[in-house]
Design an enzyme around this catalytic site. Structure first.
Site, PDB file in Angstrom:
ATOM      1  N   ASP A 162       4.297  -9.773   0.344  1.00  0.00           N
ATOM      2  CA  ASP A 162       4.911  -9.136  -0.834  1.00  0.00           C
ATOM      3  C   ASP A 162       5.035 -10.086  -2.017  1.00  0.00           C
ATOM      4  OD1 ASP A 162       5.306  -6.778   0.692  1.00  0.00           O
ATOM      5  OD2 ASP A 162       7.041  -7.733   1.608  1.00  0.00           O
ATOM      6  N   LYS A 199       0.301 -10.186  -4.381  1.00  0.00           N
ATOM      7  CA  LYS A 199      -1.147 -10.444  -4.246  1.00  0.00           C
ATOM      8  C   LYS A 199      -1.959  -9.338  -4.902  1.00  0.00           C
ATOM      9  CE  LYS A 199      -0.742 -10.588   0.257  1.00  0.00           C
ATOM     10  NZ  LYS A 199       0.716 -10.689   0.401  1.00  0.00           N
ATOM     11  N   GLY A 241       1.257  -3.727   2.139  1.00  0.00           N
ATOM     12  CA  GLY A 241       1.522  -2.773   1.071  1.00  0.00           C
ATOM     13  C   GLY A 241       1.361  -3.480  -0.250  1.00  0.00           C
ATOM     14  N   HIS A 242       0.304  -3.160  -0.961  1.00  0.00           N
ATOM     15  CA  HIS A 242       0.052  -3.797  -2.258  1.00  0.00           C
ATOM     16  C   HIS A 242       0.330  -2.788  -3.360  1.00  0.00           C
ATOM     17  CE1 HIS A 242      -2.923  -6.770  -0.216  1.00  0.00           C
ATOM     18  NE2 HIS A 242      -1.669  -7.081  -0.008  1.00  0.00           N
ATOM     19  N   GLN A 276      -0.246  -9.900   4.073  1.00  0.00           N
ATOM     20  CA  GLN A 276       0.962 -10.612   4.519  1.00  0.00           C
ATOM     21  C   GLN A 276       0.999 -12.011   3.888  1.00  0.00           C
ATOM     22  OE1 GLN A 276      -0.989  -9.001   7.275  1.00  0.00           O
ATOM     23  NE2 GLN A 276       0.145  -7.216   6.641  1.00  0.00           N
TER      24      GLN A 276
HETATM   25  P1  IMP Z   1       3.976  -6.091  11.858  1.00  0.00           P
HETATM   26  O1  IMP Z   1       2.919  -6.769  11.043  1.00  0.00           O
HETATM   27  O2  IMP Z   1       4.184  -4.655  11.472  1.00  0.00           O
HETATM   28  O3  IMP Z   1       3.765  -6.295  13.326  1.00  0.00           O
HETATM   29  O4  IMP Z   1       5.371  -6.788  11.521  1.00  0.00           O
HETATM   30  C1  IMP Z   1       5.644  -8.143  11.887  1.00  0.00           C
HETATM   31  C2  IMP Z   1       6.439  -8.834  10.803  1.00  0.00           C
HETATM   32  O5  IMP Z   1       5.625  -8.993   9.643  1.00  0.00           O
HETATM   33  C3  IMP Z   1       7.676  -8.061  10.335  1.00  0.00           C
HETATM   34  O6  IMP Z   1       8.677  -8.987   9.940  1.00  0.00           O
HETATM   35  C4  IMP Z   1       7.169  -7.315   9.103  1.00  0.00           C
HETATM   36  O7  IMP Z   1       8.196  -6.985   8.212  1.00  0.00           O
HETATM   37  C5  IMP Z   1       6.249  -8.368   8.527  1.00  0.00           C
HETATM   38  N1  IMP Z   1       5.181  -7.808   7.687  1.00  0.00           N
HETATM   39  C6  IMP Z   1       4.035  -7.239   8.098  1.00  0.00           C
HETATM   40  N2  IMP Z   1       3.284  -6.889   7.057  1.00  0.00           N
HETATM   41  C7  IMP Z   1       3.950  -7.264   5.951  1.00  0.00           C
HETATM   42  C8  IMP Z   1       3.659  -7.200   4.552  1.00  0.00           C
HETATM   43  O8  IMP Z   1       2.607  -6.736   4.093  1.00  0.00           O
HETATM   44  N3  IMP Z   1       4.616  -7.712   3.722  1.00  0.00           N
HETATM   45  C9  IMP Z   1       5.754  -8.267   4.189  1.00  0.00           C
HETATM   46  N4  IMP Z   1       6.064  -8.352   5.481  1.00  0.00           N
HETATM   47  C10 IMP Z   1       5.171  -7.865   6.360  1.00  0.00           C
HETATM   48 MG    MG Z   2       3.630  -5.782   0.352  1.00  0.00          MG
END
Ligand code: IMP
Ligand code: MG
Length: 402
Positions: free
Chosen positions: A13, A16, A40-41, A216
């Site tokens: 977040d 990017k 989520g972009h 991420q």
């Molecule tokens: P998962 O990727 O859904 O398995 O989540 C694992 C961890 O990564 C959690 O803390 C999520 O909130 C975090 N996470 C996964 N994708 C994102 C992202 O795009 N932005 C921020 N945090 C993320």
């Molecule tokens: Mg995001």
């Protein structure tokens, strides 16, 4: 034009999407190499907000073809829904504008069920990402090409069996129904399937500029992040070659960081701010998850963490986003070290509204000082600064600035 890697330098977040959107103006390919629809972009294009999850943000530039590499995981229904939302927002992407690797792993309803049953401990996005990667590594995963060949049933049966054994109370859909549904969605996506590695090889041969979009952030990397509070893929530069099937020189390696920090989900966060300043940042910065809507935890910028991101990614430059959100906070704390009692801060004077600045000289001296400290301490120059969500609210800094 060089090849460019854009990666998150914090916990995701970082903004990017908007940095990619800016750099994609010069790119011929925009490529995702890892992660799935957990990302989520959020972009603002012509005043309109667009949220992307798996589709590369660069693909919204008409001259730039999006590719989704084998290192990613994909729910066919969710990708179709994303394509439909984009089309409705005036960005229709046909197979000339987007390609999918046949070796993508498919997120199945069993992965979603398992993530929903177990993900709360980590605070996952609930998109089935971890279970899908786990099945991939356990050689129980479903590749898109296998689904399209009609050979998914035994794999789905094995996945269902495992989830049922772990969580006897869960209601799980029957294999036949799941297969039929996944296949119908996959058939609709079949025209997008392409050999991502061969396309990129051809692009490299003719010097077509390629932009790789990380998802991420460095601190969520499966190996190098704050394990086990991490995502399940390689979010750093090391994931590019394996995630697309080609070794490629990345000339510019841009680490994106907010001027402060945020984290969603659980796990260590030494510079977290609890109280009114954290709330002020959350409100002003609209810090609510674009995938899940969850309020994000907010904190001061953490330079030792950025140094680690710089090392992991071989960063050549930093992009600092959302510096406008820090306006009117009288004292800005910058963590420069982690001591035995927690972060060691340098306190800098704050600044007022910077949202109208479009060049280094237009930033107030206190904002310049803030950016200088980041560049000095991380050992990487700041080359992009954004002061708002609009495409125009972004400045590139010339050589000689921090
Ligand atoms: P998962 O990727 O859904 O398995 O989540 C694992 C961890 O990564 C959690 O803390 C999520 O909130 C975090 N996470 C996964 N994708 C994102 C992202 O795009 N932005 C921020 N945090 C993320
Ligand atoms: Mg995001």
């Amino acid at each position: 034009m060089p090849n460019v890697l854009v990666v998150g330098a914090q916990w995701g977040d970082e903004g990017k999407g908007r940095v990619v959107d800016h750099l994609a103006a010069d790119a011929v390919y925009a490529v995702r190499f890892g992660g799935g629809a957990n990302a989520g972009h959020t972009l603002v294009v012509n005043g309109q907000k667009v949220v992307l999850h798996l589709i590369p943000a660069g693909a919204l530039r008409p001259g730039c073809r999006g590719l989704i590499g084998n290192g990613c995981v994909m729910s066919p229904a969710s990708l179709r829904a994303e394509l439909a939302r984009l089309a409705a927002a005036g960005h229709p992407l046909d197979p000339a504008r987007l390609g999918l690797s046949p070796r993508l792993h498919v997120v199945t309803p069993y992965h979603l069920a398992l993530d929903r049953a177990e993900g709360a401990a980590v605070g996952t996005t609930g998109r089935g990402i971890g279970p899908c990667y786990a099945d991939k590594v356990a050689r129980r995963g479903l590749r898109l090409e296998v689904l399209l060949r009609g050979e998914a049933a035994p794999i789905l049966a094995a996945q269902r069996h495992l989830v049922a054994a772990l969580h006897p109370g869960l209601e799980l859909p029957a294999v036949e129904a799941v297969e039929a549904e996944l296949r119908a969605d996959a058939e609709a996506l079949a025209p997008f399937v392409t050999d991502v590695d061969l396309e990129l090889e051809a692009a490299v041969r003719c010097d077509a500029p390629i932009l790789f979009e990380g998802a991420q952030g460095a601190l969520l990397d499966i190996d190098h992040g704050t394990y086990p509070f991490v995502t399940s893929s390689t979010t750093t530069a090391g994931g590019v070659a394996s995630g697309v099937g080609l070794w490629i020189d990345l000339h510019r390696r841009v680490g994106v960081t907010k001027a402060y920090s945020t984290r969603v989900g659980h796990g260590p966060y030494p510079t977290e701010i609890e109280g009114p300043i954290g709330d002020q940042i959350r409100t002003k910065g609209a810090e609510f998850g674009s995938t899940t809507g969850r309020p994000r935890r907010c904190g001061w910028i953490d330079l030792p963490a950025l140094r680690q991101a710089a090392r992991l990614n071989g960063l050549t430059e930093l992009a600092v986003t959302k510096i406008d959100v820090l306006a009117d906070i009288p004292v800005l704390r910058v963590a420069v070290e982690h001591g035995p009692d927690g972060p060691v801060y340098v306190d800098l004077p704050g600044f007022g509204d910077v949202s109208a600045a479009r060049a280094w000289e237009e930033l107030p001296p206190a904002a310049q000082r803030y950016l200088q400290l980041i560049a000095e301490q991380v050992g990487v120059p700041v080359r992009i600064v954004s002061v708002g969500a609009e495409r125009a609210a972004l400045m590139t800094l010339p050589e000689g600035t921090p």
